[in-house]
Design an enzyme around this catalytic site. Structure first.
Site, short mmCIF file in Angstrom:
data_model
loop_
_atom_site.label_atom_id
_atom_site.label_comp_id
_atom_site.label_asym_id
_atom_site.label_seq_id
_atom_site.Cartn_x
_atom_site.Cartn_y
_atom_site.Cartn_z
N SER A 58 -44.44 9.14 -3.50
CA SER A 58 -43.18 8.91 -4.20
C SER A 58 -42.01 8.86 -3.22
O SER A 58 -42.00 8.06 -2.29
CB SER A 58 -42.98 9.99 -5.27
OG SER A 58 -41.87 9.70 -6.09
N ASP A 101 -46.79 2.82 -14.32
CA ASP A 101 -46.07 3.94 -13.72
C ASP A 101 -44.63 3.87 -14.17
O ASP A 101 -43.90 2.94 -13.82
CB ASP A 101 -46.18 3.86 -12.19
CG ASP A 101 -45.52 5.02 -11.47
OD1 ASP A 101 -44.80 5.80 -12.13
OD2 ASP A 101 -45.70 5.15 -10.26
N HIS A 153 -47.79 8.51 -11.95
CA HIS A 153 -47.08 8.44 -10.68
C HIS A 153 -47.74 9.30 -9.60
O HIS A 153 -47.20 9.41 -8.50
CB HIS A 153 -45.64 8.92 -10.92
CG HIS A 153 -44.68 8.63 -9.82
ND1 HIS A 153 -44.36 7.35 -9.40
CD2 HIS A 153 -43.95 9.47 -9.03
CE1 HIS A 153 -43.48 7.41 -8.42
NE2 HIS A 153 -43.21 8.68 -8.18
#
Length: 273
Positions: A98, A221, A249
């Site tokens: 991320s 996502d 995610h």
């Protein structure tokens, strides 16, 4: 300059596995190095694995937290550089989940000679919509409401955000683990990191990335759509993108074997020295 022992304590650095190649695993917002435990067993036979916690997360040295330094992602990138330099690591692949995909990219742009590749798991350079050419997934007002919820009801914020991040089709146990991880972070530190994560725009960084990149993203996502992945691939000079048939995610937690397979295949066949 901090001594090696201070860096290790500050970021709770752990080194496991063996191999000539080193994987530095950088966790995402609201998480810590413990979130990599699903992926690590698939990689320790082939690679040296370096795990750490950002200051303010996990078992890091909380007294080392500096709100000004960590109000920007560059502060976290400096910690990655510090770790790699003080441990004299070589042949390093940065693996970022991320926001740490962007943090790793900042470190790689600043010190490209230290690193060999970047693996990005569910990345986004900007979570904000910027029509008509870019849609990061969120309006500024929506993210501001989320930040306000952090102030008003931190537990409620964590329990709202966790299933959004993990994906509703995935294990409730994993979702609860993520919510607990959010809750274990100091609210003031978490909000500072959240501001740096969700309100930043690092799209201009992408063309500056000179290292080869493997980009792994989920088919569905909420935080990093397929369109965001396509945008990143178009703006990074050497980027191989793989879309995994998955929801959520956190591919390294929900589909660790698949993530490990793609990492190993990429490093073996594409960019070995």
């Amino acid at each position: 300059m901090l001594f090696e022992s201070e860096i290790i304590e500050r970021n709770h650095v752990q080194i496991i596995g063996q191999g000539e190649q080193t994987l530095v695993l950088a966790h995402g917002f609201g998480c810590d190095q413990n979130m990599w435990r699903y992926l690590v067993p698939f990689l320790t036979q082939e690679y040296k694995i370096v795990l750490f916690d950002y200051v303010g997360s996990g078992n890091s040295l909380k007294s080392a937290y500096n709100a000004s330094k960590y109000s920007l992602l560059e502060g976290f990138a400096q910690d990655i550089i510090d770790i790699c330099e003080t441990l004299a690591l070589q042949n390093i692949t940065l693996v970022g989940h991320s926001v740490s995909s962007i943090i790793s990219s900042i470190a790689a742009v600043q010190r490209p000679e230290l690193f060999t590749n970047i693996v990005m798991i569910c990345p986004s350079p900007c979570f904000l919509n910027d029509p008509p050419d870019y849609f990061g997934g969120f309006e500024k007002e929506d993210l501001q409401e989320l930040m306000n919820l952090m102030d008003q009801n931190y537990l409620g914020w964590a329990n709202y955000l966790a299933p959004l991040v993990m994906g509703t089709n995935n294990s409730e146990v994993l979702t609860q683990e993520l919510a607990d991880s959010f809750c274990s972070t100091d609210p003031v530190i978490a909000k500072n990191f959240a501001n740096a994560t969700f309100f930043s725009d690092y799209r201009s960084l992408l063309p500056k990335i000179s290292l080869p990149v493997l980009l792994l993203q989920s088919q569905q996502d909420t935080l990093a759509s397929l369109a965001v992945g396509e945008y990143m691939q178009e703006n990074i000079a050497d980027c191989q993108k793989v879309v995994v048939e998955a929801h959520g995610h956190c591919l390294h937690m929900t589909h660790p074997a698949i993530v490990a397979q793609h990492i190993e295949h990429y490093l073996r066949n594409n960019h070995l020295d």
